[in-house]
Design a protein around this motif. Structure first.
Motif, PDB file in Angstrom:
ATOM      1  N   LEU A 136       1.840   0.942   2.187  1.00  0.00           N
ATOM      2  CA  LEU A 136       2.137   0.359   0.881  1.00  0.00           C
ATOM      3  C   LEU A 136       1.381   1.076  -0.236  1.00  0.00           C
ATOM      4  O   LEU A 136       1.967   1.396  -1.283  1.00  0.00           O
ATOM      5  N   MET A 163       8.296  -4.957  -0.868  1.00  0.00           N
ATOM      6  CA  MET A 163       7.333  -4.364   0.064  1.00  0.00           C
ATOM      7  C   MET A 163       5.953  -4.991  -0.084  1.00  0.00           C
ATOM      8  O   MET A 163       5.244  -5.191   0.905  1.00  0.00           O
ATOM      9  N   THR A 164       5.561  -5.296  -1.315  1.00  0.00           N
ATOM     10  CA  THR A 164       4.270  -5.939  -1.535  1.00  0.00           C
ATOM     11  C   THR A 164       4.228  -7.314  -0.876  1.00  0.00           C
ATOM     12  O   THR A 164       3.246  -7.680  -0.209  1.00  0.00           O
ATOM     13  N   CYS A 176       6.184  -8.425   1.659  1.00  0.00           N
ATOM     14  CA  CYS A 176       6.265  -8.296   3.117  1.00  0.00           C
ATOM     15  C   CYS A 176       4.953  -7.800   3.707  1.00  0.00           C
ATOM     16  O   CYS A 176       4.519  -8.275   4.768  1.00  0.00           O
ATOM     17  N   THR A 177       4.300  -6.862   3.025  1.00  0.00           N
ATOM     18  CA  THR A 177       3.028  -6.340   3.524  1.00  0.00           C
ATOM     19  C   THR A 177       1.956  -7.419   3.512  1.00  0.00           C
ATOM     20  O   THR A 177       1.182  -7.563   4.475  1.00  0.00           O
ATOM     21  N   SER A 217      12.057   3.206   3.325  1.00  0.00           N
ATOM     22  CA  SER A 217      10.691   2.679   3.398  1.00  0.00           C
ATOM     23  C   SER A 217      10.699   1.160   3.264  1.00  0.00           C
ATOM     24  O   SER A 217       9.943   0.456   3.948  1.00  0.00           O
ATOM     25  N   LEU A 218      11.555   0.663   2.384  1.00  0.00           N
ATOM     26  CA  LEU A 218      11.713  -0.787   2.231  1.00  0.00           C
ATOM     27  C   LEU A 218      12.211  -1.412   3.523  1.00  0.00           C
ATOM     28  O   LEU A 218      11.706  -2.460   3.954  1.00  0.00           O
ATOM     29  N   CYS A 227       9.471  -1.693   6.081  1.00  0.00           N
ATOM     30  CA  CYS A 227       8.538  -2.764   5.739  1.00  0.00           C
ATOM     31  C   CYS A 227       9.132  -4.143   6.040  1.00  0.00           C
ATOM     32  O   CYS A 227       8.454  -5.006   6.601  1.00  0.00           O
ATOM     33  N   SER A 253      12.164  -2.659  -4.785  1.00  0.00           N
ATOM     34  CA  SER A 253      11.579  -2.283  -3.490  1.00  0.00           C
ATOM     35  C   SER A 253      10.080  -2.525  -3.486  1.00  0.00           C
ATOM     36  O   SER A 253       9.514  -3.007  -2.490  1.00  0.00           O
TER      37      SER A 253
END
Length: 313
Positions: free
Chosen positions: A223, A188-189, A191-192, A102-103, A106, A184
């Motif tokens: 996310l 992810m936060t 990058c999102t 998932s990472l 993203c 992660s």
């Protein structure tokens, strides 16, 4: 009741949650794989990560019926120690494999949208496949730990719970799992947030309901689902670890033990949500494939050509 038994209410909660999670998760994951293999004609970096994620989620889903059996039987597991350890390996290892994939999805999306020229050199199908292979091989080494969750040479009578004291004292195991998740989560936060900022920057104000706006919703939904599913378990796991090692002292140990099981059950919803989300994304892509025949250029038609990369999947 043994030290690691769960309450009857939690047992029923798990059954109520796991049954639909298994059925719906398996259904939508298989449907998403069917779309990927038979409807999406062009293989891309995004679809490589997607296939790996759905495959790991599906393997984890197959363990859920046995997890229900285990908690129902409590201390009377009769299917063998080796089989139990194999199931535990598939369950725990694939959970963190899914987190890492998932990472990757993203980060890949972030690079494709926010750094399109760099993406030309960083992104490729071969590199995506190699990353997935490394993650699968790396997480597979975790099977060494899962085969020792009940202690060396221990005859397992309680699968998926009643782990040995040495397991709960293993600081290295706790640190590894918590670092994987919270690291992660942070990446992810970031990058999102950057991806959404970039998409909004290139959205046409006169047409707010463009593919970019749909892409924003999908990116944010991914996310939110990740955070909502996995965060409660990792917080509860950390608290219970501190409790078992006498770092903190509280009187409601049974409540915290049950909380760990409930949040772990909740975390497994992510396997179902992944399948549902990507199935409908792929279905939407299929309906729009005449205008955008390549999954890589599926969304963000109002972004300059250099930005038209895999920004949803």
């Amino acid at each position: 009741m043994s030290q690691n038994c769960i309450s009857a209410a939690v047992e029923w909660f798990q059954f109520i949650m796991y049954a639909p999670t298994f059925i719906l998760g398996l259904l939508f994951n298989i449907m998403a794989l069917w779309f990927l293999f038979f409807k999406v004609k062009k293989l891309t970096e995004s679809t490589v990560y997607m296939i790996a994620l759905i495959f790991l989620d599906t393997l984890l889903l197959f363990t859920l019926p046995f997890k229900i059996i285990s908690y129902h039987s409590q201390d009377n597991w009769t299917l063998g120690s080796v089989f139990c350890s194999t199931l535990e390996s598939l369950y725990f290892v694939n959970m963190y494999g899914s987190i890492l994939i998932s990472l990757c999805i993203c980060v890949d999306r972030y690079i494709a949208i926010c750094h399109p020229f760099t993406a030309l050199t960083l992104r490729s199908i071969k590199k995506a496949a190699m990353v997935c292979a490394v993650i699968c091989l790396g997480t597979s080494t975790g099977t060494v730990s899962t085969f020792q969750l009940h202690g060396k040479g221990h005859n397992i009578s309680s699968c998926f719970h009643n782990f040995s004291k040495s397991t709960w004292e293993n600081v290295g195991l706790l640190s590894t799992l918590e670092i994987i998740f919270f690291g992660s989560m942070a990446a992810m936060t970031f990058c999102t947030a950057q991806t959404v900022r970039c998409l909004r920057k290139h959205r046409i104000p006169e047409h707010p309901q463009t593919r970019c706006s749909r892409a924003e919703r999908i990116v944010v939904t991914n996310l939110v689902a990740f955070l909502v599913c996995f965060t409660p378990y990792h917080v509860a796991y950390f608290m219970y670890f501190l409790l078992r090692n006498n770092v903190i002292h509280i009187s409601f140990q049974q409540v915290l033990r049950d909380t760990v099981q409930v949040t772990l059950c909740w975390a497994n919803l992510n396997c179902c949500l992944d399948g549902v989300c990507y199935y409908f994304v792929l279905k939407d892509f299929r309906l729009n494939s005449v205008a955008s025949p390549d999954l890589v250029t599926y969304t963000c038609t109002h972004i300059p050509v250099s930005f038209r990369l895999a920004c949803v999947i």
